[in-house]
Write an enzyme that holds these catalytic residues in place. Structure first.
Site, mmCIF file in Angstrom:
data_model
loop_
_atom_site.group_PDB
_atom_site.id
_atom_site.type_symbol
_atom_site.label_atom_id
_atom_site.label_comp_id
_atom_site.label_asym_id
_atom_site.label_seq_id
_atom_site.Cartn_x
_atom_site.Cartn_y
_atom_site.Cartn_z
ATOM 1 N N ASN A 1 -7.743 -35.556 -12.309
ATOM 2 C CA ASN A 1 -8.627 -34.768 -11.445
ATOM 3 C C ASN A 1 -8.093 -34.904 -10.024
ATOM 4 O OD1 ASN A 1 -10.664 -33.591 -9.975
ATOM 5 N ND2 ASN A 1 -12.121 -35.273 -10.241
ATOM 6 N N TRP A 2 -7.457 -33.833 -9.567
ATOM 7 C CA TRP A 2 -6.821 -33.897 -8.239
ATOM 8 C C TRP A 2 -7.842 -33.852 -7.099
ATOM 9 C CZ3 TRP A 2 -1.908 -30.228 -8.388
ATOM 10 C CH2 TRP A 2 -0.940 -30.804 -9.228
ATOM 11 N N LYS A 3 -9.079 -33.532 -7.415
ATOM 12 C CA LYS A 3 -10.091 -33.341 -6.360
ATOM 13 C C LYS A 3 -9.523 -32.390 -5.292
ATOM 14 C CE LYS A 3 -11.736 -37.996 -7.229
ATOM 15 N NZ LYS A 3 -12.873 -38.829 -7.014
ATOM 16 N N GLU B 1 -19.530 -36.036 -7.768
ATOM 17 C CA GLU B 1 -19.399 -35.541 -6.392
ATOM 18 C C GLU B 1 -20.098 -34.193 -6.240
ATOM 19 O OE1 GLU B 1 -15.148 -35.996 -6.159
ATOM 20 O OE2 GLU B 1 -15.399 -38.173 -6.136
ATOM 21 N N GLU C 1 -18.509 -41.514 -16.365
ATOM 22 C CA GLU C 1 -17.994 -41.915 -15.059
ATOM 23 C C GLU C 1 -19.101 -42.615 -14.271
ATOM 24 O OE1 GLU C 1 -14.300 -39.557 -13.911
ATOM 25 O OE2 GLU C 1 -16.010 -38.516 -13.064
ATOM 26 N N GLY D 1 -13.521 -43.884 -7.310
ATOM 27 C CA GLY D 1 -12.839 -43.977 -6.019
ATOM 28 C C GLY D 1 -13.126 -45.267 -5.263
ATOM 29 N N SER E 1 -11.895 -45.326 -11.251
ATOM 30 C CA SER E 1 -10.856 -46.280 -10.836
ATOM 31 C C SER E 1 -9.992 -46.751 -12.007
ATOM 32 C CB SER E 1 -11.481 -47.474 -10.105
ATOM 33 O OG SER E 1 -12.121 -47.034 -8.921
ATOM 34 N N GLY F 1 -8.826 -39.860 -11.209
ATOM 35 C CA GLY F 1 -8.746 -39.235 -9.893
ATOM 36 C C GLY F 1 -7.533 -39.724 -9.132
ATOM 37 N N GLY F 2 -7.731 -40.694 -8.258
ATOM 38 C CA GLY F 2 -6.680 -41.170 -7.354
ATOM 39 C C GLY F 2 -5.351 -41.469 -8.029
HETATM 40 C C1 PEP Z 1 -12.780 -38.889 -10.743
HETATM 41 O O1 PEP Z 1 -12.678 -38.274 -9.702
HETATM 42 O O2 PEP Z 1 -13.230 -38.339 -11.743
HETATM 43 C C2 PEP Z 1 -12.382 -40.299 -10.762
HETATM 44 C C3 PEP Z 1 -12.584 -41.003 -11.844
HETATM 45 O O3 PEP Z 1 -11.799 -40.784 -9.619
HETATM 46 P P1 PEP Z 1 -11.037 -42.188 -9.460
HETATM 47 O O4 PEP Z 1 -10.123 -42.329 -10.638
HETATM 48 O O5 PEP Z 1 -10.289 -42.043 -8.174
HETATM 49 O O6 PEP Z 1 -12.068 -43.254 -9.438
#
Ligand code: PEP
Length: 250
Positions: free
Chosen positions: A11-13, A98, A167, A173, A211, A232-233
């Site tokens: 997920n590039w956000k 989000e 999640e 994040g 994370s 995400g990240g």
């Molecule tokens: C996400 O945005 O769905 C996510 C899990 O982010 P991260 O991996 O950065 O916690």
């Protein structure tokens, strides 16, 4: 029944630009890891055309990060499921925390979005998860069940066509990750809820997100009801994402 391959979704956000996207995809496609698990990238909608071209013919599926709850009409700024389909989108995240938090998306809105995606032949990745406050109040199970119930109710027999992502909001994040045991516990609850709704609950991939990184992916993915990850990240750099794809391919 043999379990389907793990599904790893980036997920590039709101990250990326034309040249960085091209460089990242080139690195991912040059590696072999993504061929041994199922992988997808959920990108900002302005980059769908670019990514459709870059991913065409590859084993990485294209995903979006949101979809309108409406079919079409006077909804400035919205993107419909049919529009996503024009770009060969296979997956669409719905109900990311989000969006629930910053855009006030309710369970009902998330359920409608899942419905729109399914009707367009797109697999919704339905995100559920509790806040830290809810976890500390012992409400984790009730929260995720309520969130998933809305989607089950709205989508009836199509429910086996969705993907679920657990999640925990406190893990997104933040660098805090649910332990493999914490994740498995919630995934098992979600699986039981799906089993009550469909005879094909085993087809539904339940991803963990929050994370997830190269260091913790393997232990999380080893849990019996963790069918993959929503990342995400750590999906923004090939050096971080590729080891996770390799862990999923084991
Ligand atoms: C996400 O945005 O769905 C996510 C899990 O982010 P991260 O991996 O950065 O916690």
């Amino acid at each position: 029944m043999t379990k389907p391959a793990k599904l790893m979704v980036g997920n590039w956000k709101m990250h990326g630009d034309l040249s960085a996207n091209a460089a990242l995809v080139a690195e991912l496609l040059a590696a072999t890891a993504q061929r041994q698990c199922r992988a997808a990238l959920c990108v900002p909608s302005v980059y769908l055309a670019q990514m459709q071209t870059l991913l065409s013919g590859s084993s990485i599926g294209l995903g979006a990060q949101d979809v309108s709850a409406h079919a079409s009409g006077a909804y400035t700024g919205e993107v419909s499921a049919e529009m996503l389909r024009d770009f060969a989108v296979r997956y669409c995240i719905v109900g990311h925390s989000e969006r629930r938090q910053y855009h006030a998306e309710t369970d009902a809105v998330v359920a409608s979005k899942a419905q729109r995606a399914l009707a367009a032949g797109i697999t919704p990745i339905v995100c559920v998860g509790e806040s830290l406050q809810e976890r500390e109040a012992g409400q984790t199970e009730a929260v995720v069940k309520r969130q998933l119930a809305a989607v089950i109710q709205a989508n009836g027999h199509c429910i086996s066509e969705i993907v679920v992502a657990y999640e925990p909001v406190w893990a997104i994040g933040t660098g805090l990750t649910a332990s493999p045991q914490q994740a498995q516990q919630v995934h098992a609850v979600l699986r039981t809820q799906l089993q009550a709704a469909t005879a094909h609950a085993d087809r539904v991939a339940i991803l963990y997100g929050g994370s997830m990184n190269a260091a913790n992916a393997q232990d999380l993915l080893a849990q019996p009801d963790v069918d993959g990850g929503l990342i995400g990240g750590a999906s923004l750099k090939a050096v971080d994402f590729l080891p996770m794809l390799r862990a999923a391919a084991r």
